[in-house]
Every structure is written in C-alpha cells, then in structure tokens.
Write an enzyme that holds these catalytic residues in place. Sequence first.
Site, PDB file in Angstrom:
ATOM      1  N   ASP A   8      34.482   2.728  13.153  1.00 33.58           N
ATOM      2  CA  ASP A   8      35.489   0.867  13.745  1.00 33.58           C
ATOM      3  C   ASP A   8      35.260   0.098  14.133  1.00 33.58           C
ATOM      4  OD1 ASP A   8      36.963   4.266  13.637  1.00 33.58           O
ATOM      5  OD2 ASP A   8      38.612   3.596  13.944  1.00 33.58           O
ATOM      6  N   GLU A  39      40.447  -1.533  10.994  1.00 33.31           N
ATOM      7  CA  GLU A  39      41.733  -1.639  10.852  1.00 33.31           C
ATOM      8  C   GLU A  39      41.457  -1.864  12.293  1.00 33.31           C
ATOM      9  OE1 GLU A  39      43.959   1.634  11.745  1.00 33.31           O
ATOM     10  OE2 GLU A  39      42.898   1.853  13.233  1.00 33.31           O
ATOM     11  N   ASN A  40      40.441  -1.895  13.390  1.00 29.73           N
ATOM     12  CA  ASN A  40      40.762  -3.172  14.892  1.00 29.73           C
ATOM     13  C   ASN A  40      39.807  -4.086  14.354  1.00 29.73           C
ATOM     14  OD1 ASN A  40      40.340   0.518  15.806  1.00 29.73           O
ATOM     15  ND2 ASN A  40      42.026  -0.333  16.123  1.00 29.73           N
ATOM     16  N   HIS A  68      46.559   1.537  11.605  1.00 30.58           N
ATOM     17  CA  HIS A  68      46.786  -0.103  12.485  1.00 30.58           C
ATOM     18  C   HIS A  68      46.537  -1.086  11.297  1.00 30.58           C
ATOM     19  CE1 HIS A  68      47.274   1.006  16.746  1.00 30.58           C
ATOM     20  NE2 HIS A  68      45.965   1.676  16.427  1.00 30.58           N
ATOM     21  N   HIS A 154      40.332   8.843   8.443  1.00 28.90           N
ATOM     22  CA  HIS A 154      41.411   8.460   9.506  1.00 28.90           C
ATOM     23  C   HIS A 154      41.735   9.664  10.902  1.00 28.90           C
ATOM     24  CE1 HIS A 154      40.500   4.727  12.075  1.00 28.90           C
ATOM     25  NE2 HIS A 154      42.399   5.226  12.154  1.00 28.90           N
ATOM     26  N   HIS A 179      38.306   7.152  13.691  1.00 33.71           N
ATOM     27  CA  HIS A 179      39.442   6.953  14.780  1.00 33.71           C
ATOM     28  C   HIS A 179      39.580   6.875  15.608  1.00 33.71           C
ATOM     29  CE1 HIS A 179      44.006   6.553  15.852  1.00 33.71           C
ATOM     30  NE2 HIS A 179      43.994   8.068  16.081  1.00 33.71           N
ATOM     31  N   HIS A 181      36.459   6.967  18.051  1.00 33.75           N
ATOM     32  CA  HIS A 181      35.986   5.693  18.042  1.00 33.75           C
ATOM     33  C   HIS A 181      34.725   6.668  18.832  1.00 33.75           C
ATOM     34  CE1 HIS A 181      38.413   2.086  18.377  1.00 33.75           C
ATOM     35  NE2 HIS A 181      38.665   3.329  17.053  1.00 33.75           N
TER      36      HIS A 181
END
Length: 269
Positions: A8, A39-40, A68, A154, A179, A181
């Site tokens: 991510d 996604e982040n 997200h 994820h 997801h 991290h």
Amino acid sequence: MRLLVIGDIVGRAGRDSITAQLPTIREKMEIDFVVANGENATQGRGITLAHAHLLFQAGIDCLTLGDHAFDQRHLVKDINAESRIIRPLNFARGAPGQGSGIFSDAKGRKVLVISALGRVFMQPPYDDPFPMVDAKLNAYPLGSAVAATVIDFHAEATSEKCAMGLVFDGRATLIAGSHTHIPTADYRILDNGTAYITDLGMCGDYDSVIGVHKDEPINRFISGMRRGRFTPAVGTATICGVVVDTDETSGLAQRIDSVRIGGRLGVKP
C-alpha cells in the site's frame, strides 16, 4: 519474467518515494512488470486519477485498490477511463471499473492482475472472493493464456490470506496480501509453485502508526477520545514488497525475495 509487487502506497511520503526511486529500482533490479496497491495514495484514503498518473509515469504498470477504493469520490467516474487501475472484484456488484485486468510487459508477455477483498473483520460485508477468483483463474489459465498472474488479496485476517494462498496454489504466480501495512516474514514458494506472502507491507513512513502520523492514533489508544483527524505521516518512506522470478513456460514462481528500500526499514537500491 521478473515481477515487483509493492504494498500500500500511503500519502505524499509514499508517492514521493515511488517517483524518486522506482525508475532506478526498475533498472538496477531488471524488473519487467510492477504492480502496486494504491488505495491509500491520496491523503491516506483512496487515490485520484492525477496521483495515479504520477505513479504510472514513475514506472508502475498496474495499481490495485482495496476497501478505500472510492474514498476519493471522483474516481467513481474516472476509473472507467483508466484500465490500469483495478478495484477489488468483489467490492460491490454495481461498482464501476474492473476487478482484474490483462496487461503486457515490454516483451509482450501477458500478465493477469486480480484484486480481491477479504471478508473477516472487514466492513461492509463483501461478496465471497474465493469463487470469484476461481472464475478468473479458470478464464485465463496460467502458462497458456497468460505468462504470469498476480493476486492482491486485500484482507485483515492472516488466516484468510493463508487460505487464499493454499486454495489457489499452482494457479497463480504470486498471491500477496495487503492492507495491514506491516511486512511479514513468511514469503515463500508454496508446494505447487505459487509464491506467497501474507502482507507486503507499505510504501510509507514507518515512524508512524501504519502510515498515519503517530500523535492522534496514540492519543486515541491512551485516552479513548478523538482529538483530531488521522493524517498520513510525512517522513521518509520505506518501499516494501517482493520480487518474484517466474518460470517462462509454466508461469509459476522460481524465486521470491523481500524488498525493503529506504526509510527506516530498508536499504538503498
């Protein structure tokens, strides 16, 4: 084929590390194809089309998403204009975009990328990813229809990620969790030839709470009260992921290695 798959990308720190370092990484490590979870990437929640294009220009070939996916509202309409952004295939039945895509590396070899969401401890409840992934793998067999297959799963629960790896061992080149991290140490090749890791980690500042500036999460844990918003940490990011070498005939993995570059966890490329 040599694949680089990155965890991510979190906020500006993550984006800046990719744009500054990925071209050199691709060249030095002789990477053929790059997948990253984006996604982040915008303010820690979702991604804009503009930020996606910056990451593509830096050398990412495909961006996957997660829970997200559409936090940046404009992506609801923009995602259909950019086939290199893959939202989870089980996100919602009416979601725009695609849950998988077939791409080509510089030599014309086909790469299938699948994005899927776990259901354990995840909200809202998503459709069952297992039959949906199974259908995609049946439609594009590894070693014949495509030269490589990458699945970004994820998910929150390590057990669900492990199950995904074992169920589809032998039918994908790499099954990588994202997801949470934090990079896990269990990267390996499974019995039937699929490379696996429970979580890739993140491309973000590890002087943080999973990429978030540490003060507010710590305050909430200690006081139980909300004092401000979560904001992405802005220190030097570590690029985390794996490199996988494939068998040119079967598309299965021959080798998997952890990648941690720069920042607090890594070394210079």
